[in-house]
Design a protein around this motif. Structure first.
Motif, PDB file in Angstrom:
ATOM      1  N   ARG A  61       0.867  -1.176   0.000  1.00 37.92           N
ATOM      2  CA  ARG A  61       0.000   0.000   0.000  1.00 37.92           C
ATOM      3  C   ARG A  61       0.903   1.225   0.000  1.00 37.92           C
ATOM      4  O   ARG A  61       1.925   1.263   0.678  1.00 37.92           O
ATOM      5  CB  ARG A  61      -0.880   0.028   1.254  1.00 37.92           C
ATOM      6  CG  ARG A  61      -2.013  -0.949   1.235  1.00 37.92           C
ATOM      7  CD  ARG A  61      -2.941  -0.765   2.433  1.00 37.92           C
ATOM      8  NE  ARG A  61      -2.265  -0.594   3.710  1.00 37.92           N
ATOM      9  CZ  ARG A  61      -1.843  -1.584   4.502  1.00 37.92           C
ATOM     10  NH1 ARG A  61      -2.024  -2.843   4.128  1.00 37.92           N
ATOM     11  NH2 ARG A  61      -1.258  -1.324   5.655  1.00 37.92           N
ATOM     12  N   THR A  62       0.539   2.220  -0.750  1.00 33.78           N
ATOM     13  CA  THR A  62       1.315   3.455  -0.802  1.00 33.78           C
ATOM     14  C   THR A  62       1.272   4.136   0.559  1.00 33.78           C
ATOM     15  O   THR A  62       0.243   4.161   1.227  1.00 33.78           O
ATOM     16  CB  THR A  62       0.765   4.387  -1.895  1.00 33.78           C
ATOM     17  OG1 THR A  62       0.819   3.692  -3.138  1.00 33.78           O
ATOM     18  CG2 THR A  62       1.567   5.660  -1.995  1.00 33.78           C
ATOM     19  N   GLY A  63       2.417   4.653   0.964  1.00 29.35           N
ATOM     20  CA  GLY A  63       2.516   5.323   2.251  1.00 29.35           C
ATOM     21  C   GLY A  63       3.799   6.113   2.350  1.00 29.35           C
ATOM     22  O   GLY A  63       4.554   6.208   1.381  1.00 29.35           O
ATOM     23  N   PRO A  64       4.069   6.664   3.528  1.00 33.05           N
ATOM     24  CA  PRO A  64       5.223   7.548   3.675  1.00 33.05           C
ATOM     25  C   PRO A  64       6.573   6.837   3.613  1.00 33.05           C
ATOM     26  O   PRO A  64       7.545   7.411   3.142  1.00 33.05           O
ATOM     27  CB  PRO A  64       5.017   8.194   5.047  1.00 33.05           C
ATOM     28  CG  PRO A  64       4.122   7.260   5.782  1.00 33.05           C
ATOM     29  CD  PRO A  64       3.267   6.585   4.741  1.00 33.05           C
ATOM     30  N   ALA A  65       6.658   5.602   4.066  1.00 36.09           N
ATOM     31  CA  ALA A  65       7.941   4.890   4.063  1.00 36.09           C
ATOM     32  C   ALA A  65       8.229   4.330   2.673  1.00 36.09           C
ATOM     33  O   ALA A  65       7.324   3.941   1.932  1.00 36.09           O
ATOM     34  CB  ALA A  65       7.920   3.759   5.082  1.00 36.09           C
ATOM     35  N   SER A  66       9.499   4.280   2.321  1.00 36.76           N
ATOM     36  CA  SER A  66       9.924   3.756   1.031  1.00 36.76           C
ATOM     37  C   SER A  66       9.578   2.272   0.915  1.00 36.76           C
ATOM     38  O   SER A  66       9.932   1.476   1.792  1.00 36.76           O
ATOM     39  CB  SER A  66      11.438   3.936   0.890  1.00 36.76           C
ATOM     40  OG  SER A  66      11.955   3.076  -0.090  1.00 36.76           O
ATOM     41  N   PRO A  67       8.900   1.872  -0.162  1.00 39.03           N
ATOM     42  CA  PRO A  67       8.579   0.454  -0.324  1.00 39.03           C
ATOM     43  C   PRO A  67       9.839  -0.399  -0.468  1.00 39.03           C
ATOM     44  O   PRO A  67       9.866  -1.547  -0.033  1.00 39.03           O
ATOM     45  CB  PRO A  67       7.712   0.412  -1.584  1.00 39.03           C
ATOM     46  CG  PRO A  67       7.995   1.686  -2.288  1.00 39.03           C
ATOM     47  CD  PRO A  67       8.378   2.680  -1.259  1.00 39.03           C
ATOM     48  N   THR A  68      10.895   0.158  -1.037  1.00 41.53           N
ATOM     49  CA  THR A  68      12.150  -0.576  -1.157  1.00 41.53           C
ATOM     50  C   THR A  68      12.730  -0.870   0.221  1.00 41.53           C
ATOM     51  O   THR A  68      13.189  -1.980   0.489  1.00 41.53           O
ATOM     52  CB  THR A  68      13.168   0.218  -2.004  1.00 41.53           C
ATOM     53  OG1 THR A  68      12.585   0.471  -3.283  1.00 41.53           O
ATOM     54  CG2 THR A  68      14.449  -0.556  -2.196  1.00 41.53           C
ATOM     55  N   GLU A  69      12.704   0.129   1.105  1.00 43.66           N
ATOM     56  CA  GLU A  69      13.202  -0.081   2.468  1.00 43.66           C
ATOM     57  C   GLU A  69      12.334  -1.087   3.218  1.00 43.66           C
ATOM     58  O   GLU A  69      12.847  -1.933   3.960  1.00 43.66           O
ATOM     59  CB  GLU A  69      13.252   1.238   3.222  1.00 43.66           C
ATOM     60  CG  GLU A  69      14.328   2.173   2.716  1.00 43.66           C
ATOM     61  CD  GLU A  69      14.289   3.543   3.386  1.00 43.66           C
ATOM     62  OE1 GLU A  69      13.547   3.711   4.383  1.00 43.66           O
ATOM     63  OE2 GLU A  69      15.000   4.431   2.898  1.00 43.66           O
ATOM     64  N   LEU A  70      11.022  -1.016   3.029  1.00 42.27           N
ATOM     65  CA  LEU A  70      10.127  -1.978   3.668  1.00 42.27           C
ATOM     66  C   LEU A  70      10.427  -3.395   3.187  1.00 42.27           C
ATOM     67  O   LEU A  70      10.471  -4.335   3.982  1.00 42.27           O
ATOM     68  CB  LEU A  70       8.669  -1.629   3.385  1.00 42.27           C
ATOM     69  CG  LEU A  70       8.129  -0.363   4.046  1.00 42.27           C
ATOM     70  CD1 LEU A  70       6.735  -0.038   3.509  1.00 42.27           C
ATOM     71  CD2 LEU A  70       8.114  -0.511   5.557  1.00 42.27           C
ATOM     72  N   ALA A  71      10.644  -3.556   1.879  1.00 43.72           N
ATOM     73  CA  ALA A  71      10.950  -4.876   1.312  1.00 43.72           C
ATOM     74  C   ALA A  71      12.273  -5.412   1.852  1.00 43.72           C
ATOM     75  O   ALA A  71      12.373  -6.588   2.218  1.00 43.72           O
ATOM     76  CB  ALA A  71      10.979  -4.802  -0.208  1.00 43.72           C
ATOM     77  N   GLU A  72      13.265  -4.538   1.905  1.00 43.88           N
ATOM     78  CA  GLU A  72      14.567  -4.966   2.411  1.00 43.88           C
ATOM     79  C   GLU A  72      14.466  -5.383   3.882  1.00 43.88           C
ATOM     80  O   GLU A  72      15.007  -6.418   4.277  1.00 43.88           O
ATOM     81  CB  GLU A  72      15.600  -3.864   2.244  1.00 43.88           C
ATOM     82  CG  GLU A  72      16.991  -4.300   2.656  1.00 43.88           C
ATOM     83  CD  GLU A  72      18.055  -3.257   2.374  1.00 43.88           C
ATOM     84  OE1 GLU A  72      19.225  -3.585   2.604  1.00 43.88           O
ATOM     85  OE2 GLU A  72      17.728  -2.150   1.915  1.00 43.88           O
ATOM     86  N   CYS A  73      13.771  -4.604   4.696  1.00 44.90           N
ATOM     87  CA  CYS A  73      13.592  -4.948   6.113  1.00 44.90           C
ATOM     88  C   CYS A  73      12.856  -6.275   6.270  1.00 44.90           C
ATOM     89  O   CYS A  73      13.256  -7.122   7.078  1.00 44.90           O
ATOM     90  CB  CYS A  73      12.835  -3.849   6.844  1.00 44.90           C
ATOM     91  SG  CYS A  73      13.812  -2.384   7.167  1.00 44.90           S
ATOM     92  N   LEU A  74      11.790  -6.458   5.503  1.00 39.95           N
ATOM     93  CA  LEU A  74      11.035  -7.707   5.574  1.00 39.95           C
ATOM     94  C   LEU A  74      11.911  -8.891   5.203  1.00 39.95           C
ATOM     95  O   LEU A  74      11.924  -9.915   5.897  1.00 39.95           O
ATOM     96  CB  LEU A  74       9.805  -7.651   4.667  1.00 39.95           C
ATOM     97  CG  LEU A  74       9.047  -8.971   4.504  1.00 39.95           C
ATOM     98  CD1 LEU A  74       8.545  -9.492   5.847  1.00 39.95           C
ATOM     99  CD2 LEU A  74       7.920  -8.810   3.503  1.00 39.95           C
ATOM    100  N   CYS A  75      12.659  -8.774   4.113  1.00 42.31           N
ATOM    101  CA  CYS A  75      13.503  -9.888   3.669  1.00 42.31           C
ATOM    102  C   CYS A  75      14.604 -10.183   4.679  1.00 42.31           C
ATOM    103  O   CYS A  75      14.877 -11.344   4.990  1.00 42.31           O
ATOM    104  CB  CYS A  75      14.079  -9.601   2.290  1.00 42.31           C
ATOM    105  SG  CYS A  75      12.834  -9.650   0.985  1.00 42.31           S
ATOM    106  N   ARG A  76      15.239  -9.152   5.216  1.00 42.01           N
ATOM    107  CA  ARG A  76      16.293  -9.358   6.225  1.00 42.01           C
ATOM    108  C   ARG A  76      15.713  -9.997   7.491  1.00 42.01           C
ATOM    109  O   ARG A  76      16.298 -10.911   8.065  1.00 42.01           O
ATOM    110  CB  ARG A  76      16.990  -8.053   6.557  1.00 42.01           C
ATOM    111  CG  ARG A  76      17.856  -7.563   5.424  1.00 42.01           C
ATOM    112  CD  ARG A  76      18.790  -6.439   5.832  1.00 42.01           C
ATOM    113  NE  ARG A  76      19.412  -5.837   4.675  1.00 42.01           N
ATOM    114  CZ  ARG A  76      20.345  -6.415   3.924  1.00 42.01           C
ATOM    115  NH1 ARG A  76      20.760  -7.622   4.204  1.00 42.01           N
ATOM    116  NH2 ARG A  76      20.846  -5.780   2.872  1.00 42.01           N
ATOM    117  N   ARG A  77      14.558  -9.522   7.927  1.00 41.72           N
ATOM    118  CA  ARG A  77      13.891 -10.093   9.098  1.00 41.72           C
ATOM    119  C   ARG A  77      13.573 -11.570   8.854  1.00 41.72           C
ATOM    120  O   ARG A  77      13.785 -12.419   9.732  1.00 41.72           O
ATOM    121  CB  ARG A  77      12.603  -9.305   9.366  1.00 41.72           C
ATOM    122  CG  ARG A  77      11.852  -9.715  10.597  1.00 41.72           C
ATOM    123  CD  ARG A  77      10.555  -8.911  10.826  1.00 41.72           C
ATOM    124  NE  ARG A  77      10.585  -7.555  10.338  1.00 41.72           N
ATOM    125  CZ  ARG A  77       9.661  -7.038   9.513  1.00 41.72           C
ATOM    126  NH1 ARG A  77       8.637  -7.772   9.099  1.00 41.72           N
ATOM    127  NH2 ARG A  77       9.732  -5.791   9.125  1.00 41.72           N
TER     128      ARG A  77
END
Length: 115
Positions: A61-77
């Protein structure tokens, strides 16, 4: 909606066997590690171009945080938490992010591929 393409690659030196997870299992592992604040809406997973790799399409969903950063955090987690993906490497081709919105109702698409 934002789309981030990710490739997960088995670590060098790891023998790729039949015990490697299938794409559906990788998607399930990602969902199990998703937090509410991640804004993740949908995951598509498939085998990558080489043995021991997976290509993922993560829709946010579009929002204030970068989707790339969200994806990277999810994958690392997920890699940290999941023994099945322990030591795997994340590749995010940052030049391939597409935003779909009401301003593009025609649904025009662009060919997206990993480098």
């Amino acid at each position: 909606m934002d789309l981030v393409l990710v490739r997960l690659i088995a670590p060098n030196g790891v023998e790729v066997t039949d015990r490697q997870p299938d794409p559906e299992t990788v998607a399930d592992i990602l969902w199990a590690n998703t937090a509410v604040d991640d804004r993740l809406e949908h995951i598509r997973a498939r085998h990558g171009p080489t043995a021991g790799s997976f290509d993922l399409a993560l829709f946010y969903r579009t929002g204030p945080a970068s989707p790339t950063e969200l994806a990277e955090c999810l994958c690392r987690r997920t890699i940290t938490a999941s023994p099945a993906l322990g030591g795997w490497v994340i590749t995010i081709p940052v030049d391939i992010i597409t935003t779909c919105s009401a301003s593009n109702p025609s649904g025009d698409s662009h060919a997206l591929d990993f480098p």
